[in-house]
Design a protein around this motif. Structure first.
Motif, PDB file in Angstrom:
ATOM      1  N   CYS A  88       0.837  -1.204   0.000  1.00 44.88           N
ATOM      2  CA  CYS A  88       0.000   0.000   0.000  1.00 44.88           C
ATOM      3  C   CYS A  88       0.871   1.255   0.000  1.00 44.88           C
ATOM      4  CB  CYS A  88      -0.960  -0.005   1.197  1.00 44.88           C
ATOM      5  SG  CYS A  88      -2.380  -1.106   0.940  1.00 44.88           S
ATOM      6  N   SER A  93      -0.168   5.075  -0.287  1.00 44.25           N
ATOM      7  CA  SER A  93      -1.002   5.253   0.919  1.00 44.25           C
ATOM      8  C   SER A  93      -0.545   6.445   1.760  1.00 44.25           C
ATOM      9  CB  SER A  93      -1.030   3.979   1.769  1.00 44.25           C
ATOM     10  OG  SER A  93       0.247   3.672   2.265  1.00 44.25           O
ATOM     11  N   ALA A 131      -4.378  -2.264  -3.327  1.00 43.71           N
ATOM     12  CA  ALA A 131      -3.654  -1.130  -2.728  1.00 43.71           C
ATOM     13  C   ALA A 131      -3.787   0.124  -3.581  1.00 43.71           C
ATOM     14  CB  ALA A 131      -2.185  -1.505  -2.596  1.00 43.71           C
ATOM     15  N   PRO A 132      -3.776   1.302  -2.959  1.00 48.87           N
ATOM     16  CA  PRO A 132      -3.819   1.546  -1.512  1.00 48.87           C
ATOM     17  C   PRO A 132      -5.217   1.292  -0.951  1.00 48.87           C
ATOM     18  CG  PRO A 132      -3.739   3.634  -2.706  1.00 48.87           C
ATOM     19  CD  PRO A 132      -3.670   2.542  -3.737  1.00 48.87           C
TER      20      PRO A 132
END
Ligand code: FES
Length: 157
Positions: A88, A93, A131-132
Motif C-alpha cells: 500500500c 497510501s 492497494a492503496p
C-alpha cells in the motif's frame, strides 16, 4: 473488582464462557461485546476481560493491540483506517493519508471534535491486491486515490 460493563454484557460473556470448552476461545468475542457496548477497549475493560477468561491483562493487551478491529481509544462514528504496509505504501497510501489529514483536519490516531470521523494508519488489512487500501468501520475500499477518497467522504453522514 468493579465490573466496567453493563450487567447484560457481563451475562453475555458468561454465556460465551459456558459454550466454549476452552475459556481462551471466548476472548475475541468477549472483547467484541465490550467494544460494542463501550466503543473501545480501555485498560479497565482489558483487566475485566482478563479476569473473566482467566488470562493476564498483558495477554489481553497483546491481543487487542494485534487486531486493528479493536480500538484502544474512543473512535469517531466513521473510523477510517489506512493501510501503511509496503504494497500500500508503494501504491501511495502515504499520499492518501496526507490528503485525509488535510481534508479532515486531524492527524493519525486522532478523532475530530464533532466525533464524526477518526483516522488511523494500520498494518496490512489483507487486501494488498487492492492497494492503496482503506477500511471505514466494517466497509472496505480499494484501490483509493484522492478523488475516490473525496467521493467516499461525501457519502459519510
Ligand atoms: S499491504 Fe495494504 S492491504 Fe496489505
Amino acid at each position: 473488582m468493579t465490573i466496567p460493563v453493563r450487567p447484560e454484557t457481563d451475562h453475555k460473556i458468561d454465556d460465551l464462557l459456558s459454550r466454549f470448552p476452552m475459556r481462551g476461545s471466548a476472548l475475541l468475542p468477549a472483547l467484541y461485546l465490550v467494544q460494542e457496548e463501550k466503543g473501545h477497549v480501555s485498560d479497565e475493560s482489558m483487566e475485566y476481560v482478563a479476569s473473566k477468561i482467566g488470562v493476564s491483562p498483558a495477554f489481553v493487551a497483546g491481543v487487542v493491540s494485534f487486531y486493528t478491529m479493536f480500538h484502544r481509544r474512543p473512535v469517531g462514528r466513521h473510523h477510517i483506517q489506512v493501510c501503511r504496509t509496503l504494497p500500500c505504501a508503494l501504491s501511495g497510501s502515504d499520499t492518501l493519508m496526507a490528503h485525509l489529514k488535510a481534508r479532515l483536519g486531524i492527524g493519525d490516531g486522532e478523532k475530530r471534535a464533532d466525533g464524526k470521523v477518526s483516522l488511523a494508519s494500520v498494518e496490512c488489512l489483507g487486501a494488498c491486491d487492492r492497494a492503496p487500501f482503506i477500511q471505514i468501520n466494517e466497509r472496505e475500499h480499494g484501490p483509493v486515490d484522492g478523488t475516490k477518497m473525496d467521493e467516499i467522504l461525501k457519502g459519510l453522514e
